[in-house]
Design a protein around this motif. Structure first.
Motif, PDB file in Angstrom:
ATOM      1  N   UNK A 255      -5.467  -7.055   5.195  1.00 17.60           N
ATOM      2  CA  UNK A 255      -6.237  -7.571   4.055  1.00 17.60           C
ATOM      3  C   UNK A 255      -5.364  -7.564   2.806  1.00 17.60           C
ATOM      4  N   UNK A 256      -5.599  -8.473   1.898  1.00 19.51           N
ATOM      5  CA  UNK A 256      -4.830  -8.522   0.648  1.00 19.51           C
ATOM      6  C   UNK A 256      -5.046  -7.243  -0.151  1.00 19.51           C
ATOM      7  N   UNK A 257      -4.011  -6.862  -0.894  1.00 24.50           N
ATOM      8  CA  UNK A 257      -4.143  -5.738  -1.808  1.00 24.50           C
ATOM      9  C   UNK A 257      -3.670  -4.404  -1.275  1.00 24.50           C
ATOM     10  N   UNK A 258      -3.083  -4.386  -0.087  1.00 26.15           N
ATOM     11  CA  UNK A 258      -2.538  -3.131   0.446  1.00 26.15           C
ATOM     12  C   UNK A 258      -1.345  -2.697  -0.407  1.00 26.15           C
ATOM     13  N   UNK A 259      -1.234  -1.405  -0.654  1.00 24.44           N
ATOM     14  CA  UNK A 259      -0.140  -0.854  -1.451  1.00 24.44           C
ATOM     15  C   UNK A 259       1.209  -1.320  -0.914  1.00 24.44           C
ATOM     16  N   UNK A 260       2.110  -1.682  -1.820  1.00 20.36           N
ATOM     17  CA  UNK A 260       3.407  -2.255  -1.439  1.00 20.36           C
ATOM     18  C   UNK A 260       4.203  -1.326  -0.532  1.00 20.36           C
ATOM     19  N   UNK A 261       4.136  -0.011  -0.759  1.00 17.11           N
ATOM     20  CA  UNK A 261       4.869   0.929   0.085  1.00 17.11           C
ATOM     21  C   UNK A 261       4.344   0.912   1.516  1.00 17.11           C
ATOM     22  N   UNK A 262       3.042   0.757   1.657  1.00 19.44           N
ATOM     23  CA  UNK A 262       2.447   0.709   2.990  1.00 19.44           C
ATOM     24  C   UNK A 262       2.760  -0.620   3.686  1.00 19.44           C
ATOM     25  N   UNK A 263       2.768  -1.688   2.925  1.00 15.73           N
ATOM     26  CA  UNK A 263       3.186  -2.975   3.488  1.00 15.73           C
ATOM     27  C   UNK A 263       4.623  -2.884   3.995  1.00 15.73           C
ATOM     28  N   UNK A 264       5.491  -2.261   3.194  1.00 13.41           N
ATOM     29  CA  UNK A 264       6.896  -2.112   3.583  1.00 13.41           C
ATOM     30  C   UNK A 264       7.019  -1.280   4.851  1.00 13.41           C
ATOM     31  N   UNK A 265       6.219  -0.221   4.966  1.00 17.95           N
ATOM     32  CA  UNK A 265       6.262   0.612   6.169  1.00 17.95           C
ATOM     33  C   UNK A 265       5.812  -0.178   7.394  1.00 17.95           C
ATOM     34  N   UNK A 266       4.718  -0.908   7.257  1.00 17.91           N
ATOM     35  CA  UNK A 266       4.205  -1.706   8.376  1.00 17.91           C
ATOM     36  C   UNK A 266       5.208  -2.784   8.783  1.00 17.91           C
ATOM     37  N   UNK A 267       5.745  -3.481   7.797  1.00 18.48           N
ATOM     38  CA  UNK A 267       6.709  -4.541   8.078  1.00 18.48           C
ATOM     39  C   UNK A 267       7.953  -3.977   8.765  1.00 18.48           C
ATOM     40  N   UNK A 268       8.427  -2.830   8.282  1.00 21.42           N
ATOM     41  CA  UNK A 268       9.595  -2.206   8.886  1.00 21.42           C
ATOM     42  C   UNK A 268       9.351  -1.774  10.322  1.00 21.42           C
TER      43      UNK A 268
END
Length: 317
Positions: A255-268
């Motif tokens: 969903x939109x609005x997830x914290x950038x650090x968490x997005x980075x962790x998921x993407x990584x």
């Protein structure tokens, strides 16, 4: 610290998942907007088997089927944006829902791209026993019998139907698109000579091509498919810029609005997963061709796909 030791420590650090503070502390749920056993579900469950070392927790697949994906995508768009609920997005299907239906409770802006996983282009195929031995022969027959040459495909209002519309528009052709409830039934119709040709997703067609039951005349993609290097693209065959708008793009979003650090962790985590040898081998065994893109590149691909979908969607009858 000597240079060798420093290099080893750096390499070790780069192999570890990028950890966001206090995330994740519980399993991550991946919503699949389709029934168990299909292409999207297969990809999701295969990832779930291998991603835990990189994600730092289990990933649980949850099927939320209904209304051609609308139920599951709505559930994902409305989920809490804390990074613990993600989903497998399937484009252009999700965009077609948004553009063709009224009262849809989500839009492209409701999702945060995480990583693209797979791109599954459409193949133009005929029965291996057909007298249509190449693309030129099929094109000539279509031109000589406008509106009468039956070509099977998943539909109506599917990504395959969208590809058929782009095929007709770009080359000025008039085919009779015959809708079936999925690539499996379309392939069955082709094998039974109910139709002259079929538009099939590459993943569903590979088993028939490799078994010598189906002949692939061309692929709707910018480049040749790595599993079928001898099959030319439709653009190569025609000299026209044939959009691969029907390509099934399967990627991970939140969903939109997830914290950038968490997005980075998921993407990584997904980036490392797509470098995992065991996962790559399992995907290859399942006929899944992996096409990794990070969050930013994946977002650009989705923008292009939405634009192409808007361009051709009005041509579907």
């Amino acid at each position: 610290m000597n240079k060798i030791l420093a290099g080893l420590l750096l390499a070790s650090a780069s192999a570890m998942p990028v950890m966001a503070a206090d995330f994740p502390e519980k399993p991550v749920t991946m919503i699949v907007a389709y029934s168990p056993g299909g292409g999207n579900d297969t990809v999701a469950r295969l990832m779930a088997q291998h991603i835990e070392p990189y994600l730092g927790t289990r990933m649980v697949v949850e099927n939320q089927a209904g209304a051609g994906g609308q139920v599951g995508f709505t559930r994902l768009a409305r989920a809490k944006n804390d990074g613990y609920t993600i989903g497998l997005l399937s484009a252009p299907s999700i965009f077609m829902i948004e553009l063709l239906r009224e009262g849809v409770a989500f839009s492209q802006d409701d999702f945060q791209p995480i990583a693209n996983i797979q791109s599954d282009p459409i193949l133009l195929t005929v029965n291996a026993d057909s007298d249509l031995t190449d693309f030129a022969a099929l094109k000539a027959e279509i031109e000589s019998k406008p509106g009468s040459v039956n070509i099977a495909g998943d539909g109506p209002q599917s990504n395959v139907h969208l590809q058929a519309a782009a095929f007709e528009k770009t080359l000025g052709l008039d085919i009779n698109f015959v809708s079936y409830a999925g690539s499996g039934p379309s392939a069955t119709a082709l094998l039974g000579n109910e139709v002259r040709a079929a538009l099939l997703t590459t993943s569903s067609a590979l088993q028939f091509v490799n078994a010598g039951k189906v002949r692939a005349l061309g692929v709707f993609s910018p480049e040749r498919h790595p599993s079928l290097p001898d099959v030319p693209t439709i653009s190569e065959l025609t000299g026209e810029n044939m959009p691969g708008v029907g390509t099934a793009i399967r990627g991970v979003v939140s969903p939109a609005g997830v914290d950038a650090d968490r997005v980075a962790h998921l993407s990584g985590a997904f980036e490392q997963l797509l470098q995992d040898e065991a996962f790559i081998a399992a995907a290859d065994n399942a006929g899944i061709v992996l096409t990794y893109m990070g969050a930013e590149e994946f977002a650009g691909l989705l923008d292009e796909t939405m634009a192409d979908t808007r361009q051709f969607i009005t041509l579907m009858e």
